[in-house]
Design a protein around this motif. Structure first.
Motif, mmCIF file in Angstrom:
data_model
loop_
_atom_site.group_PDB
_atom_site.id
_atom_site.type_symbol
_atom_site.label_atom_id
_atom_site.label_comp_id
_atom_site.label_asym_id
_atom_site.label_seq_id
_atom_site.Cartn_x
_atom_site.Cartn_y
_atom_site.Cartn_z
ATOM 1 N N ILE A 581 0.850 -1.190 0.000
ATOM 2 C CA ILE A 581 0.000 0.000 0.000
ATOM 3 C C ILE A 581 0.886 1.241 0.000
ATOM 4 C CG2 ILE A 581 -1.735 1.330 1.264
ATOM 5 C CD1 ILE A 581 -2.862 -1.244 2.324
ATOM 6 N N TYR A 582 0.658 2.110 -0.959
ATOM 7 C CA TYR A 582 1.354 3.391 -1.041
ATOM 8 C C TYR A 582 0.320 4.493 -0.816
ATOM 9 C CZ TYR A 582 5.305 0.848 -3.027
ATOM 10 O OH TYR A 582 6.346 -0.009 -3.211
ATOM 11 N N THR A 583 0.679 5.479 0.009
ATOM 12 C CA THR A 583 -0.286 6.526 0.346
ATOM 13 C C THR A 583 0.289 7.907 0.048
ATOM 14 O OG1 THR A 583 0.505 6.489 2.651
ATOM 15 C CG2 THR A 583 -1.451 5.179 2.121
ATOM 16 N N PHE A 584 -0.559 8.763 -0.507
ATOM 17 C CA PHE A 584 -0.234 10.165 -0.748
ATOM 18 C C PHE A 584 -1.186 10.996 0.115
ATOM 19 C CE2 PHE A 584 1.375 7.986 -4.378
ATOM 20 C CZ PHE A 584 2.383 8.770 -4.936
ATOM 21 N N SER A 585 -0.655 11.782 1.030
ATOM 22 C CA SER A 585 -1.517 12.603 1.892
ATOM 23 C C SER A 585 -0.768 13.852 2.316
ATOM 24 C CB SER A 585 -1.968 11.812 3.128
ATOM 25 O OG SER A 585 -0.919 11.714 4.087
ATOM 26 N N THR A 586 -1.472 14.731 3.030
ATOM 27 C CA THR A 586 -0.829 15.917 3.594
ATOM 28 C C THR A 586 -0.025 15.532 4.818
ATOM 29 O OG1 THR A 586 -2.742 16.391 5.004
ATOM 30 C CG2 THR A 586 -2.749 17.346 2.784
#
Length: 637
Positions: A581-586
């Protein structure tokens, strides 16, 4: 009769000497006798009233506290004193003097910042203290300094960071985040001949515009820029060549071709050189009145020499040629192809997208890349695709926050994917899927739902569905992306707290959430059995859940605690093989936490062997991050 009763009550109160009085009344007051006396028609003088009338104040009968009083006017010149009048119960204090500090209230300082002020009771009157605050003017530090619920508002630069935007450098990236890549980048350069400049084009510096030295040749010009002309050469201009005509296409001819010859430059003919270029008729009969010495013979073609060779009043028009600046043995190998140049003022180059002509610029050429990325293409043009690495079957699922605040980030994702498509050739190895949420049925903010836009399919089908989505439906506010991750892990993880038929959406919460598309009972992804699984999440909010077990739906529940939590997802991830799982967030939602539990995104990536990325609105950065994921998961060992 009514007055008589009031006086009788007062008489009892006055004679009781209780604590309800401000001060003790005269012990000889007998209101009853005053009431029984017959009225007298007496006109009292003002002087008599001043001397004999006294006003006394008492707490109101039956009212607790010191805030209300009655006024009794008595004639003290009579024995016993006579009650003249009794007032209504009236308020005379705003607050209890015994309670000095009454509490606090919100306020706004003179600088417009929210604060609090203390409310005091000062001698029975309400007074306000100074508005004090711990808030300050907003500065760029990741903290809500002015306490308005927003962090660093009006402080961030175009790149979404504190401080001044980075300076633009020649790297193919929009460093200053103004929407243009490598704009207006020029640096000085020089050769032994002269000074010039280089222009940045697509991340690389162009050839220097300064004249380059060339081997010396017999043309009357200092070709090698050493200060000498035609040195060391047995040139045409010898004594034997005086009078020999040589073709030329140059000034002072206005157009076309002419001739020039060798001539003596001094009396002793020790120095030789070329004459100017004149029209053919000049050399036949220079006295002919019909001969224009500057009107050359028109050629059937144009040369790149800053001269009108075909006499059509245009200079160097429509002149194009192929070019290639990479190693010669890489041309037409892999992605490497030639580009094109055009002629401008006698020099070969090309125009940038901004309309600048750059000397030596070979436009649209593709030269070898330093590294061969894993995409089924030979990018370093060595004849080997992906360095002979075999791409592994991989299923990639995008889970995208579809709320209105994600507009620029989603656009960056689409641009990055389109860039990826330019170099992507293998259409079978990788399959792509897309889940978005919250989506709304129209441009209102209610009835949010999760939608599987594309089950795992080819890149073309995936991109068509992704790019065709209606941006008007980006009005949702209930980001059910923890639920999306849970649903994507079903059938992959051996740890499943609830099956699909045991779950329901919290649809009864003020029309906030409605049934998903497809419905929960059919919400299944077509993961391939032997493929690697990659889940990529994009969101600017912390993880949220709006899905609950049916078993508690009719009772009391809280989706944040009774729905999908981070702890549940971590347990599922740990028992889901070949899944990253790869996540892009602030930064705020990277490791966020709420009173009911942890809600961040990075722990999901860490638990799966993936990686957390900062959410970007730059397509270049987004492309780089996505290619890093592809290289790691599809081509990695």
């Amino acid at each position: 009769m009514k007055i008589t009763k009031i006086l009788l009550v007062l008489s009892i109160l006055l004679s009781s000497c209780g604590d309800t009085f401000l001060h003790d009344p005269d012990a000889n007051i007998t209101p009853k006798e005053a009431i029984n006396e017959p009225p007298k028609e007496v006109t009292l003088s003002e002087q008599y009233k001043l001397e004999c009338y006294r006003t006394e104040y008492y707490f109101c009968p039956g009212v607790s506290g010191p805030l209300f009083r009655i006024a009794i006017i008595k004639d003290i010149c009579k024995d016993p004193p006579e009650v003249i009048s009794i007032s209504e119960c009236e308020e005379f204090l705003e607050c209890d003097p015994s309670q000095f500090e009454m509490g606090s209230e919100p306020c706004i300082t003179d600088n417009g910042l929210p604060g609090t002020k203390t409310i005091y009771c000062d001698k029975g009157h309400i007074k306000e203290g100074k508005c004090e605050t711990d808030c300050t003017e907003e500065i760029c530090d990741g903290i809500d300094n002015d306490c308005d619920g927003e962090i660093d508002e009006d402080q961030l630069n175009n790149c979404g960071e504190c401080g001044v935007e980075p300076l633009e450098i020649c790297d193919g990236i929009d460093n200053d985040c103004d929407g243009t890549v490598d704009e207006d980048l020029i640096q000085p350069c020089s050769t032994v001949c002269e000074s010039g400049y280089e222009t940045c084009i697509e991340g690389d510096w162009s050839a220097c515009t300064a004249k380059q030295p060339h081997p010396e040749m017999c043309d009357g010009i200092d070709n090698d820029c050493d200060g000498e002309i035609d040195e060391g050469l047995d040139c045409l201009c010898t004594v034997q060549q005086i009078g020999t005509l040589f073709p030329c296409e140059e000034s002072p001819l206005t157009c076309g071709s002419g001739y020039k010859t060798c001539e003596c430059k001094d009396v002793d003919c020790t120095s030789l050189g070329f004459t100017s270029c004149y029209a053919p008729c000049y050399w036949i009969d220079s006295t002919d009145p019909n001969c224009d010495p500057y009107g050359g013979a028109a050629l059937p073609y144009e040369l790149c020499n800053n001269h009108d060779d075909n006499c059509n009043q245009l200079i160097d028009e429509d002149l194009y040629d192929f070019c290639y600046t990479g190693p010669p043995d890489t041309l037409n190998v892999g992605i490497c192809v030639a580009g094109g140049v055009t002629c401008n003022k006698g020099q070969w180059g090309n125009y940038t997208d901004e309309g600048y002509f750059v000397l030596g610029y070979c436009k649209d050429e593709i030269t070898p890349l330093p590294d061969d990325e894993c995409n089924g293409v030979d990018e370093d043009c060595d004849g080997k695709v992906d360095q002979n690495q075999e791409m592994k079957d991989t299923d990639i699922l995008f889970i995208v926050d579809w709320s209105g605040s994600m507009g620029s980030e989603i656009e960056a994702v689409l641009i990055a994917l389109n860039e990826f498509a330019k170099n992507y050739s293998d259409k079978e190895v990788i399959q792509w899927g897309l889940i978005i949420g919250p989506r709304t049925p129209n441009d209102w903010g209610q009835l949010n739902f999760l939608e599987m836009v594309s089950d795992l399919a080819s890149f073309e089908d995936f991109m068509y569905k992704f790019s065709s989505l209606d941006k008007k439906t980006m009005k949702g506010q209930f980001e059910m992306l923890y639920d999306a991750v849970y649903l994507s892990l079903l059938d992959l993880s051996s740890t499943e707290p609830w099956k699909l038929d045991e779950l329901t959406w919290a649809t009864m919460v003020s029309n906030a959430v409605k049934e998903s598309k497809p419905q929960l009972k059919d919400f299944k992804l077509s993961w391939r059995p032997n493929a690697k699984r990659v889940i990529i999440v994009f969101s600017d909010e912390h993880g949220q859940s709006y899905m609950i077990p049916k078993a508690i739906a009719d009772g009391s529940w809280n989706t944040n605690k009774d729905g999908v939590t981070q702890l549940i997802l971590l347990k599922m991830i740990q028992s889901a093989p070949d899944t990253a799982i790869y996540t892009f967030s602030t930064e705020l939602s990277k490791n966020s936490s709420m009173p009911y539990g942890d809600t961040g995104w990075e722990p999901l990536s860490d638990a799966s062997g993936g990686k957390w990325f900062k959410l970007q609105h730059s397509p270049v950065e987004m492309y780089s991050n996505l290619m890093e994921i592809i290289d790691e998961e599809v081509c990695g060992e």
